[in-house]
Motif scaffolding. Structure first.
Motif, PDB file in Angstrom:
ATOM      1  N   ASP A   1      24.472   8.818 -17.968  1.00  0.00           N
ATOM      2  CA  ASP A   1      24.094   9.723 -16.879  1.00  0.00           C
ATOM      3  C   ASP A   1      24.490  11.169 -17.185  1.00  0.00           C
ATOM      4  OD1 ASP A   1      23.074   7.652 -15.326  1.00  0.00           O
ATOM      5  OD2 ASP A   1      25.053   7.173 -14.504  1.00  0.00           O
TER       6      ASP A   1
ATOM      7  N   GLN B   1       5.565   8.315 -16.241  1.00  0.00           N
ATOM      8  CA  GLN B   1       6.791   8.142 -15.475  1.00  0.00           C
ATOM      9  C   GLN B   1       6.934   9.238 -14.424  1.00  0.00           C
ATOM     10  OE1 GLN B   1      10.180   7.827 -18.138  1.00  0.00           O
ATOM     11  NE2 GLN B   1       9.868   5.629 -18.339  1.00  0.00           N
ATOM     12  N   ASP B   2       7.422   8.866 -13.293  1.00  0.00           N
ATOM     13  CA  ASP B   2       7.629   9.812 -12.205  1.00  0.00           C
ATOM     14  C   ASP B   2       9.061  10.337 -12.262  1.00  0.00           C
ATOM     15  OD1 ASP B   2       7.432  11.338  -9.934  1.00  0.00           O
ATOM     16  OD2 ASP B   2       7.717   9.653  -8.547  1.00  0.00           O
ATOM     17  N   GLN B   3       9.276  11.351 -13.086  1.00  0.00           N
ATOM     18  CA  GLN B   3      10.600  11.935 -13.249  1.00  0.00           C
ATOM     19  C   GLN B   3      10.471  13.409 -13.597  1.00  0.00           C
ATOM     20  OE1 GLN B   3      12.220   9.381 -16.292  1.00  0.00           O
ATOM     21  NE2 GLN B   3      11.289  10.525 -17.953  1.00  0.00           N
ATOM     22  N   PRO B   4      11.566  14.180 -13.446  1.00  0.00           N
ATOM     23  CA  PRO B   4      11.510  15.631 -13.703  1.00  0.00           C
ATOM     24  C   PRO B   4      11.170  15.950 -15.152  1.00  0.00           C
ATOM     25  CG  PRO B   4      13.475  15.033 -12.450  1.00  0.00           C
ATOM     26  CD  PRO B   4      12.865  13.754 -12.905  1.00  0.00           C
TER      27      PRO B   4
ATOM     28  N   THR C   1      14.154  15.668 -17.653  1.00  0.00           N
ATOM     29  CA  THR C   1      14.483  14.284 -18.008  1.00  0.00           C
ATOM     30  C   THR C   1      13.500  13.736 -19.036  1.00  0.00           C
ATOM     31  OG1 THR C   1      15.380  13.918 -15.781  1.00  0.00           O
ATOM     32  CG2 THR C   1      14.883  11.969 -17.100  1.00  0.00           C
ATOM     33  N   SER C   2      12.221  14.013 -18.816  1.00  0.00           N
ATOM     34  CA  SER C   2      11.200  13.558 -19.768  1.00  0.00           C
ATOM     35  C   SER C   2      11.410  14.210 -21.133  1.00  0.00           C
ATOM     36  CB  SER C   2       9.799  13.896 -19.243  1.00  0.00           C
ATOM     37  OG  SER C   2       9.511  13.191 -18.063  1.00  0.00           O
TER      38      SER C   2
ATOM     39  N   GLU D   1      14.650  12.682 -22.807  1.00  0.00           N
ATOM     40  CA  GLU D   1      14.425  11.329 -23.304  1.00  0.00           C
ATOM     41  C   GLU D   1      13.519  11.337 -24.531  1.00  0.00           C
ATOM     42  OE1 GLU D   1      13.003   8.806 -20.214  1.00  0.00           O
ATOM     43  OE2 GLU D   1      14.962   8.618 -19.239  1.00  0.00           O
TER      44      GLU D   1
END
Length: 484
Positions: free
Chosen positions: A234, A295-298, A301-302, A305
């Motif tokens: 995290d 993916q439903d993410q900011p 974050t994308s 990753e």
């Protein structure tokens, strides 16, 4: 005598002595955490050191110290096998991995910096054994042979044959004219970067034990972790730190040395470094954009990753921040292709290496021009310099043999009733010294379910990949063993 048996035995003995010394470093860790594995490690260390002394007894005062090229190939290949055989002892004696076949696989994966594991629950393994597991990767990262050359120049034995066999193929210019001085500088740099990462991870909030272990395996581009979730954390800061040091570990250590000397001109004029960096940037952008759709993410974050997994696979480190095989079929195929890329020559990364891909593509395009202008002289140029045609042939032969070994490995593994996609992933990741693959050996799986015969096959492929094919395959050639 065709081979200098006394010198070969002497050097293998020295390697075992050093290895046994590294084992002993794990005993204080076990004692500190009040775990009982210290006794198993002590026994394994004494056996290894004792065997090293026995091998050194072969040495005589008036022995011929001349080391020929063939001797170098034997020492490096035999050295890696011997290291793995003795390196498996702490696992077996402690009971952490009771099966010697499994322990050998884990150890070979460590020394070759592959990072493939059979452990299903890493966090229950004693701390001393976990530290040894990380040390095997750190030792293998720069190479035990280079270590021996760095700290034992008093041997009076020519070391270039060992250095060439340890790092065959296209290698960067030596930092110093003497091979021992080159090895010393590489190891000092290696140690310095490892310490720097450990401090950075600790300051960022990672525990001291985890910080040290992850720095050992990052700089080795090994990927062994002390947690079951690898780098699925995290903490974005910790992940960015690991990304930075993975990138450095996949870069030629010679260039890093020049950068520290503020000779940036050599760095930014190096064509392999430019391609290596540009490739990572482009693929990261592609994966980031794809993740935004699936993916439903900011965005951050994308991006993180994507960057983490791309750098991890290109540098053959093999850390995992997410299950990339669950993202999208397109990305799974893309990441499978990354298993064949590799880092820079002169780095701790495995794989084909970026420079070989550059030579292959340049020569292929030049071949089209040669068809139109058969009389023209068109050498392959790297960083503005014409490359010797012999090196070009070496690259073409390497890539052809690499593909052939990969296909044979897939056929053999499939014959052991391993599913097709798993066989592809396991062989690709073992030969490329990456770690995670696809199928049942993907980023959130391991190699525990692989048949024992398959583990021995994959261990062999790890060794082939780590020593870049020719060093090991040379020993299988009848010509190698002929008297001349």
């Amino acid at each position: 005598m065709r081979f200098n048996i006394k010198v070969i035995a002497d050097l293998l003995g020295i390697i075992l002595l050093i290895n046994g010394g590294f084992m002993a470093l794990c005993i204080p860790v076990s004692v500190y955490y009040k775990e009982s594995d210290w006794l198993a490690i002590l026994i394994a260390s004494l056996i290894t050191i004792g065997s090293g002394f026995l091998l050194r007894l072969v040495k005589r005062k008036n022995q011929n110290k001349e080391l020929k090229k063939k001797d170098g190939y034997i020492i490096v290949t035999a050295g890696w096998v011997v290291l793995s055989l003795f390196g498996a002892l702490p696992y077996v004696i402690s009971g952490a991995i009771p099966s010697f076949g499994n322990a050998f696989f884990e150890t070979m994966s460590g020394y070759t910096t592959t990072g493939a594991s059979i452990l299903t629950d890493i966090e229950i393994v004693p701390k001393g054994i976990l530290f040894w597991r990380s040390l095997t990767q750190w030792i293998g990262g720069m190479g035990m042979i280079v270590l021996a050359l760095a700290i034992l120049p008093f041997l009076g034995i020519g070391g270039m044959q060992l250095f060439a066999a340890e790092a065959p193929g296209i290698t960067p210019d030596k930092l110093q004219p003497r091979i021992q001085e080159t090895a010393k500088r590489l190891w000092f740099l290696y140690v310095g970067l490892t310490l720097a990462e450990a401090v950075a991870l600790y300051v960022a909030g990672m525990g001291a034990f985890d910080a040290i272990n992850h720095s050992l395996t990052t700089m080795a581009t090994g990927g062994f972790s002390t947690t079951n979730d690898s780098m699925q954390l995290d903490s974005p800061v910790i992940q960015y730190i690991v990304i930075f040091f993975m990138f450095l570990a996949g870069t030629s250590f010679t260039l890093t040395y020049f950068a520290l000397k503020r000779n940036f001109k050599k760095v930014f004029k190096n064509e392999e470094f430019i391609v290596y960096t540009s490739f990572i940037v482009v693929i990261t952008i592609v994966v980031t954009v794809a993740l935004l759709f699936v993916q439903d993410q900011p965005l951050e974050t994308s991006f993180r990753e994507a960057l983490f997994q791309v750098v991890s696979l290109v540098t053959t480190t093999g850390f995992v921040s997410a299950d990339y095989t669950a993202w999208a079929p397109f990305l799974s195929v893309l990441f499978f292709i990354l298993l064949f890329v590799g880092g820079s020559a002169g780095s701790t990364a495995g794989g084909v290496k970026v420079i070989r891909h550059v030579v292959l593509f340049k020569n292929s395009f030049l071949e089209l021009k040669r068809q139109l202008h058969p009389s023209a002289v068109m050498p392959v140029r790297i960083s503005g310099k014409a490359m010797d045609q012999g090196i070009v042939y070496n690259v073409l032969a390497f890539i052809m043999i690499y593909i052939l070994v990969f296909l044979v490995g897939v056929v053999l593994l499939s014959a052991m009733n391993v599913e097709f996609d798993t066989a592809f992933g396991a062989v690709a990741t073992s030969l490329g010294n990456v770690g995670p693959g696809i199928g049942e050996v993907g980023p959130v799986d391991n190699f525990s379910a692989m048949p024992m015969a398959g583990k021995w096959l994959l261990s062999t492929l790890m060794l082939l990949g780590r020593l870049e094919l020719f060093t090991v395959l040379m020993l299988l050639s009848p010509h190698f063993w002929r008297k001349r």
